[in-house]
Design a protein around this motif. Sequence first.
Motif, PDB file in Angstrom:
ATOM      1  N   PHE A 145     -65.234 -14.635  39.773  1.00 17.93           N
ATOM      2  CA  PHE A 145     -64.423 -13.575  40.357  1.00 17.93           C
ATOM      3  C   PHE A 145     -64.061 -12.566  39.278  1.00 17.93           C
ATOM      4  CE2 PHE A 145     -61.315 -16.705  38.999  1.00 17.93           C
ATOM      5  CZ  PHE A 145     -60.229 -15.963  38.546  1.00 17.93           C
ATOM      6  N   CYS A 146     -63.696 -11.367  39.713  1.00 18.71           N
ATOM      7  CA  CYS A 146     -63.368 -10.281  38.790  1.00 18.71           C
ATOM      8  C   CYS A 146     -61.864 -10.063  38.774  1.00 18.71           C
ATOM      9  CB  CYS A 146     -64.072  -8.996  39.228  1.00 18.71           C
ATOM     10  SG  CYS A 146     -65.865  -9.168  39.288  1.00 18.71           S
ATOM     11  N   TRP A 147     -61.340  -9.891  37.546  1.00 19.16           N
ATOM     12  CA  TRP A 147     -59.907  -9.678  37.397  1.00 19.16           C
ATOM     13  C   TRP A 147     -59.663  -8.873  36.126  1.00 19.16           C
ATOM     14  CZ3 TRP A 147     -56.465 -10.178  40.988  1.00 19.16           C
ATOM     15  CH2 TRP A 147     -55.105 -10.137  40.662  1.00 19.16           C
ATOM     16  N   GLU A 148     -58.942  -7.779  36.275  1.00 19.68           N
ATOM     17  CA  GLU A 148     -58.537  -6.938  35.140  1.00 19.68           C
ATOM     18  C   GLU A 148     -59.713  -6.582  34.224  1.00 19.68           C
ATOM     19  OE1 GLU A 148     -55.137  -8.857  33.359  1.00 19.68           O
ATOM     20  OE2 GLU A 148     -53.857  -8.249  35.042  1.00 19.68           O
ATOM     21  N   GLY A 149     -60.840  -6.156  34.824  1.00 21.42           N
ATOM     22  CA  GLY A 149     -61.986  -5.687  34.054  1.00 21.42           C
ATOM     23  C   GLY A 149     -62.890  -6.762  33.506  1.00 21.42           C
ATOM     24  N   LYS A 150     -62.615  -8.013  33.859  1.00 23.45           N
ATOM     25  CA  LYS A 150     -63.416  -9.128  33.351  1.00 23.45           C
ATOM     26  C   LYS A 150     -64.025  -9.903  34.508  1.00 23.45           C
ATOM     27  CE  LYS A 150     -59.773 -10.792  31.358  1.00 23.45           C
ATOM     28  NZ  LYS A 150     -58.585 -10.040  31.127  1.00 23.45           N
ATOM     29  N   VAL A 151     -65.168 -10.541  34.229  1.00 22.08           N
ATOM     30  CA  VAL A 151     -65.724 -11.527  35.141  1.00 22.08           C
ATOM     31  C   VAL A 151     -65.202 -12.875  34.662  1.00 22.08           C
ATOM     32  CG1 VAL A 151     -67.838 -12.719  35.843  1.00 22.08           C
ATOM     33  CG2 VAL A 151     -67.788 -10.237  35.777  1.00 22.08           C
ATOM     34  N   CYS A 152     -64.637 -13.635  35.584  1.00 21.61           N
ATOM     35  CA  CYS A 152     -64.048 -14.935  35.264  1.00 21.61           C
ATOM     36  C   CYS A 152     -64.972 -16.035  35.787  1.00 21.61           C
ATOM     37  CB  CYS A 152     -62.664 -15.044  35.896  1.00 21.61           C
ATOM     38  SG  CYS A 152     -61.539 -13.754  35.330  1.00 21.61           S
ATOM     39  N   GLU A 153     -65.640 -16.708  34.848  1.00 20.10           N
ATOM     40  CA  GLU A 153     -66.535 -17.811  35.180  1.00 20.10           C
ATOM     41  C   GLU A 153     -65.703 -19.084  35.276  1.00 20.10           C
ATOM     42  OE1 GLU A 153     -70.386 -20.247  33.363  1.00 20.10           O
ATOM     43  OE2 GLU A 153     -69.606 -18.499  32.279  1.00 20.10           O
ATOM     44  N   ILE A 154     -65.691 -19.695  36.447  1.00 21.46           N
ATOM     45  CA  ILE A 154     -64.901 -20.906  36.668  1.00 21.46           C
ATOM     46  C   ILE A 154     -65.713 -22.100  36.178  1.00 21.46           C
ATOM     47  CG2 ILE A 154     -63.679 -22.286  38.371  1.00 21.46           C
ATOM     48  CD1 ILE A 154     -63.574 -19.644  40.066  1.00 21.46           C
ATOM     49  N   LEU A 155     -65.148 -22.876  35.281  1.00 19.83           N
ATOM     50  CA  LEU A 155     -65.868 -23.951  34.609  1.00 19.83           C
ATOM     51  C   LEU A 155     -65.733 -25.303  35.290  1.00 19.83           C
ATOM     52  CD1 LEU A 155     -64.856 -22.966  30.967  1.00 19.83           C
ATOM     53  CD2 LEU A 155     -66.950 -22.343  32.209  1.00 19.83           C
ATOM     54  N   ASP A 156     -64.854 -25.407  36.278  1.00 20.98           N
ATOM     55  CA  ASP A 156     -64.614 -26.686  36.948  1.00 20.98           C
ATOM     56  C   ASP A 156     -64.875 -26.556  38.448  1.00 20.98           C
ATOM     57  OD1 ASP A 156     -62.362 -25.327  37.936  1.00 20.98           O
ATOM     58  OD2 ASP A 156     -60.977 -26.325  36.564  1.00 20.98           O
ATOM     59  N   ASP A 157     -64.432 -27.525  39.212  1.00 24.55           N
ATOM     60  CA  ASP A 157     -64.684 -27.517  40.651  1.00 24.55           C
ATOM     61  C   ASP A 157     -63.972 -26.384  41.388  1.00 24.55           C
ATOM     62  OD1 ASP A 157     -66.352 -29.678  40.426  1.00 24.55           O
ATOM     63  OD2 ASP A 157     -64.890 -31.150  41.132  1.00 24.55           O
ATOM     64  N   GLY A 158     -63.088 -25.668  40.718  1.00 28.05           N
ATOM     65  CA  GLY A 158     -62.434 -24.510  41.331  1.00 28.05           C
ATOM     66  C   GLY A 158     -63.427 -23.484  41.846  1.00 28.05           C
ATOM     67  N   LYS A 159     -64.645 -23.506  41.314  1.00 26.27           N
ATOM     68  CA  LYS A 159     -65.666 -22.548  41.759  1.00 26.27           C
ATOM     69  C   LYS A 159     -66.100 -22.787  43.199  1.00 26.27           C
ATOM     70  CE  LYS A 159     -69.223 -25.059  39.320  1.00 26.27           C
ATOM     71  NZ  LYS A 159     -69.215 -25.060  37.890  1.00 26.27           N
ATOM     72  N   PHE A 160     -65.707 -23.920  43.771  1.00 22.74           N
ATOM     73  CA  PHE A 160     -66.091 -24.235  45.146  1.00 22.74           C
ATOM     74  C   PHE A 160     -65.005 -23.873  46.169  1.00 22.74           C
ATOM     75  CE2 PHE A 160     -68.533 -27.370  42.559  1.00 22.74           C
ATOM     76  CZ  PHE A 160     -69.750 -26.728  42.684  1.00 22.74           C
TER      77      PHE A 160
END
Length: 140
Positions: free
Chosen positions: A55-70
Amino acid sequence: ALAGLGLFAVKPVARGTLLWKYDESSVKEHDEASFRARLKELSPEEQLVLCEHVFCWEGKVCEILDDGKFWNHGKGDNQNTGDHPDAGQGDGLSSYALRDIAAGEEFTDNYANYDDLPWFDAICEERKAVSCNEVGRNFS
């Protein structure tokens, strides 16, 4: 859920409960250069999966490293997680129960609340990826 995997409550969850913490162990933040470098490490299929689970937040792409990506998308009454339901209690990035959540209920967040990032949208378009931003705009 629209498609794919999801996360579900295994027991009842009380309103205001912290469900997922945004920190350096759960998220890697990328600017355009670091995200493009990350993509180069991956096969085309892996690139597609990554683009569809960040997801994108404050000009950055945030790569989720755990199961939160689901975590899946939900709007209105279908959204049951987000920033803390009581003003000033959350950190603005972690996920809390917005209301009591029943056992077996899927965790959903409103993807329309994430920031648009034109360079990321272009990367997704190149790969025919459906970003969470696009899901947030087009699905309820």
